[in-house]
Design a protein around this motif. Structure first.
Motif, PDB file in Angstrom:
ATOM      1  N   MET A   1       0.852  -1.199   0.000  1.00  0.00           N
ATOM      2  CA  MET A   1       0.000   0.000   0.000  1.00  0.00           C
ATOM      3  C   MET A   1       0.883   1.242   0.000  1.00  0.00           C
ATOM      4  O   MET A   1       1.779   1.373   0.825  1.00  0.00           O
ATOM      5  N   VAL A   2       0.610   2.125  -0.920  1.00  0.00           N
ATOM      6  CA  VAL A   2       1.443   3.312  -1.054  1.00  0.00           C
ATOM      7  C   VAL A   2       1.190   4.269   0.118  1.00  0.00           C
ATOM      8  O   VAL A   2       0.064   4.406   0.611  1.00  0.00           O
ATOM      9  N   SER A   3       2.275   4.887   0.586  1.00  0.00           N
ATOM     10  CA  SER A   3       2.138   5.901   1.634  1.00  0.00           C
ATOM     11  C   SER A   3       1.608   7.194   1.027  1.00  0.00           C
ATOM     12  O   SER A   3       2.027   7.606  -0.057  1.00  0.00           O
ATOM     13  N   CYS A   7       2.201  10.576  -2.241  1.00  0.00           N
ATOM     14  CA  CYS A   7       1.115  10.946  -3.158  1.00  0.00           C
ATOM     15  C   CYS A   7       0.868  12.454  -3.106  1.00  0.00           C
ATOM     16  O   CYS A   7       1.093  13.097  -2.081  1.00  0.00           O
ATOM     17  N   ALA A 234      -3.234  -0.464 -11.276  1.00  0.00           N
ATOM     18  CA  ALA A 234      -2.178  -1.231 -10.610  1.00  0.00           C
ATOM     19  C   ALA A 234      -1.150  -1.704 -11.638  1.00  0.00           C
ATOM     20  O   ALA A 234       0.064  -1.640 -11.398  1.00  0.00           O
ATOM     21  N   ARG A 237       0.993   1.241 -12.751  1.00  0.00           N
ATOM     22  CA  ARG A 237       2.003   1.617 -11.754  1.00  0.00           C
ATOM     23  C   ARG A 237       3.170   0.620 -11.747  1.00  0.00           C
ATOM     24  O   ARG A 237       4.329   1.009 -11.620  1.00  0.00           O
ATOM     25  N   GLN A 273      -8.226   7.001  -0.142  1.00  0.00           N
ATOM     26  CA  GLN A 273      -8.680   5.614  -0.067  1.00  0.00           C
ATOM     27  C   GLN A 273      -8.403   4.879  -1.377  1.00  0.00           C
ATOM     28  O   GLN A 273      -7.906   3.747  -1.387  1.00  0.00           O
ATOM     29  N   ARG A 274      -8.705   5.524  -2.487  1.00  0.00           N
ATOM     30  CA  ARG A 274      -8.509   4.868  -3.789  1.00  0.00           C
ATOM     31  C   ARG A 274      -7.030   4.707  -4.139  1.00  0.00           C
ATOM     32  O   ARG A 274      -6.623   3.701  -4.710  1.00  0.00           O
ATOM     33  N   LEU A 275      -6.223   5.721  -3.803  1.00  0.00           N
ATOM     34  CA  LEU A 275      -4.787   5.593  -4.058  1.00  0.00           C
ATOM     35  C   LEU A 275      -4.236   4.355  -3.356  1.00  0.00           C
ATOM     36  O   LEU A 275      -3.369   3.652  -3.894  1.00  0.00           O
ATOM     37  N   GLN A 276      -4.769   4.084  -2.173  1.00  0.00           N
ATOM     38  CA  GLN A 276      -4.216   3.000  -1.373  1.00  0.00           C
ATOM     39  C   GLN A 276      -4.873   1.648  -1.639  1.00  0.00           C
ATOM     40  O   GLN A 276      -4.394   0.634  -1.158  1.00  0.00           O
ATOM     41  N   SER A 277      -5.943   1.653  -2.437  1.00  0.00           N
ATOM     42  CA  SER A 277      -6.602   0.374  -2.713  1.00  0.00           C
ATOM     43  C   SER A 277      -6.597   0.003  -4.194  1.00  0.00           C
ATOM     44  O   SER A 277      -6.646  -1.180  -4.545  1.00  0.00           O
ATOM     45  N   CYS A 279      -4.605   1.921  -6.876  1.00  0.00           N
ATOM     46  CA  CYS A 279      -3.454   2.329  -7.704  1.00  0.00           C
ATOM     47  C   CYS A 279      -2.210   1.457  -7.461  1.00  0.00           C
ATOM     48  O   CYS A 279      -2.074   0.858  -6.423  1.00  0.00           O
TER      49      CYS A 279
END
Lengths: 279, 279
Positions: A1-3, A7, A234, A237, A273-277, A279
Motif C-alpha cells: 500500500m502506497v504511503s 502521493c 495497478a 504503476r 482511499q482509492r490511491l491506497q486500494s 493504484c
C-alpha cells in the motif's frame, strides 16, 4: 500500500473553488506529501508567500501547472508565450517544484499545419530550456490524449514526447523529461515499450493518475476517480516502477459535474482511499 | 479534381433517416460511384434486393458496415458475435462489397484487461478470416480514435492494425487489411510512416473522409464536413496515393446536430463540392 506521503493532489482535482492557501491546508491535513498547483492560484497569492506555506506544511510540489501554448500562427504570439512561460519558470523555482509541466498547444492555433505546429513546439521548448537550465527547473512535456490534438496539444504519445526530449536535450535527461498521465496514455498500443524507453532514458518526471469512464460524457470535464473507470491502474504503476520511476503519484481529476460538487475534504478522503486500494 | 465516380457516401452521413432504397437513389442521382451501407438498413430490405438495386444504379459498395464487437467477458458472447458477423459476411458477399469493416469493440466489455481484449480481437479476426476466405470477402480492420478505446475499439492506430494483419494473415494482404479514416488517425505522430507501411504491404482497403472540428462538442456525433475542421485532407490524400491507394474515397460523417438536420440532397451536394475542392 502506497504511503500518502508519496502521493500528491493536483489542485484541479478540487475544482479551484477555494484560495490556494486553504487548499494547501486541506491537502496537508489529509496526509498527502505533495501538491501540484496552477499558475492562476499561485499568482493570486504570490509565489513567495505560497513557497513559505509549502515549506511550513512540508508539501512537495510535484509539478507546476502549466505552460501557455507554444503553437500559434504568429511569431509575436509565440514570443509572448515564451515570455509568459519564463516568468512561470521563475515562480516554479521559487516553489521548488520538481518540474514545470508543458502542455504545448493544439494545431488549430496554426490552422491545419500539424507538422508546422509540431516544429513550433520543438522550437518553443528549446527556447524555454535555456532559461530552465539557468534556474535548474526541469521541463516535463505532458503528452495529451489524441482527442486534444486540435485544441490543446500536438504531442499525443509518450513515444513522441520522448523523441522530442532526445532531439532537444539528448544528453540532459535531468532538465527535459515527460509527465505521464494515465488518462492521456492508457490506450496506447505502444504503452509498455514507451514507458520502458522513457524510464531507461531517465526522462519520467511525473506520474498523474485518475480514471477513464467507460461512458465518458465530456472530453475535458468527465475524468473518473481511480477505480471508477477502465484503466488498469495497478498494472500501469507496476510498469512505471519497473521503468525505475520512484517519484510521487499525483491525482489530477477534472470533473465538473461529479467531484467538483463534492466537499473538498471528502474528495481528498476518497482520493486517499482509492490511491491506497486501487493504484 | 477527383471524379465523383471515385467517391462514395457512407449512409451514416445522411443520418439513416430514410429507407436504404431511397438513399441509394439519391446517392446515385447525385453522381457518386459508391456507397457504404449499414447492416440494419440492408437487413431491413434483404441483401438480394439491395444487391439488385446496387447493380441497376451501378453503385460500388466500398465497405459493408460493420462487425459486431469481438471483445466480451464471456466466450458465449464472443461466439454469438462471430456467428452474427459470419451472417453479415454472407450479405457483404451478396452486395459485392469491397470489404467488410471490422470495428472490434472496446475494453470495457472485458473489464480493465486491455491486453486481454486485444487478444480477443486477434482470436475473433482469425475465426472470421476462415469464413471470409471462403466467400472471398476481404476484412478491413478500422482503427478507431483512441477516445473510443473504452467502449468501441481497442485497435487505435494504423500501425497496430497493420501488426494484427501481419500476425493473422502474413501472406494474404488481399483478405485482411485496413480501413483508414482521417477522423480516427489524423493526429498520429506516426501517421506518414504508418500509411506508407500499410500501402507497401498492400493492406489499405478503404479510405474514409470527414473533418475534425477544432471545438468538437461530442465524442461521437460532431464530425465535421470536409473543410470545416483542422485536418489537412489534401495532404492526407497525397500520402494515401503515394502509398499506392487507388480505391474510392468514402464520406462518413456522424453529425446529429448539424448535417443530420439538413435535407439529404443538400448534404450530398455539399459533400460533392467539398470532395472536389478540399480533399
Amino acid at each position: 500500500m502506497v504511503s500518502l506521503k508519496r502521493c500528491a493532489i493536483n489542485t484541479a482535482t478540487l475544482g479551484h473553488r477555494e484560495s490556494l492557501d486553504v487548499t494547501l491546508e486541506r491537502i496537508a491535513r489529509a496526509g498527502f506529501g505533495g501538491v501540484a498547483p496552477w499558475r492562476h492560484e499561485v499568482e493570486a497569492l504570490g509565489a513567495q508567500a505560497v513557497a513559505r506555506q509549502l515549506r511550513a506544511l512540508q508539501l512537495t510540489v510535484t509539478g507546476y501547472c502549466r505552460s501557455t501554448y507554444l503553437t500559434s500562427a504568429t511569431p509575436a504570439d509565440r514570443r509572448a508565450s515564451i515570455d509568459s512561460n519564463i516568468a512561470a519558470l521563475h515562480d516554479a523555482a521559487e516553489l521548488g517544484a520538481r518540474c514545470f509541466v508543458l502542455v504545448v498547444g493544439g494545431v488549430s492555433a496554426n490552422g491545419r499545419d500539424l507538422a508546422g505546429a509540431r516544429a513550433q513546439v520543438d522550437e518553443g521548448i528549446a527556447r524555454l530550456l535555456d532559461e530552465a537550465r539557468k534556474l535548474n527547473m526541469p521541463l516535463a512535456i505532458e503528452p495529451l490524449h489524441p482527442m486534444y490534438a486540435a485544441d490543446r496539444s500536438v504531442v499525443n504519445t509518450i513515444g513522441q514526447a520522448l523523441a522530442i526530449c532526445e532531439r532537444i536535450a539528448p544528453d540532459d535527461p535531468s532538465m527535459l523529461g515527460i509527465a505521464i498521465d494515465v488518462y492521456h496514455c492508457w490506450w496506447d498500443p505502444l504503452l509498455s515499450a514507451s514507458i520502458a524507453a522513457a524510464g531507461c532514458a531517465r526522462r519520467i518526471l511525473a506520474y498523474h493518475v485518475c480514471d477513464w469512464h467507460a461512458d465518458t460524457k465530456d472530453m475535458l470535464m468527465d475524468r473518473g476517480m481511480m477505480g471508477d473507470g477502465v484503466i488498469d491502474l495497478a498494472g500501469f504503476r507496476r510498469e512505471m516502477e519497473d521503468a525505475g520511476y520512484d517519484g510521487m503519484m499525483e491525482v489530477e481529476i477534472f470533473s465538473r459535474d461529479r467531484w467538483w460538487k463534492v466537499a473538498p475534504d471528502e474528495v481528498l478522503a476518497v482520493c486517499a482511499q482509492r490511491l491506497q486500494s486501487v493504484c
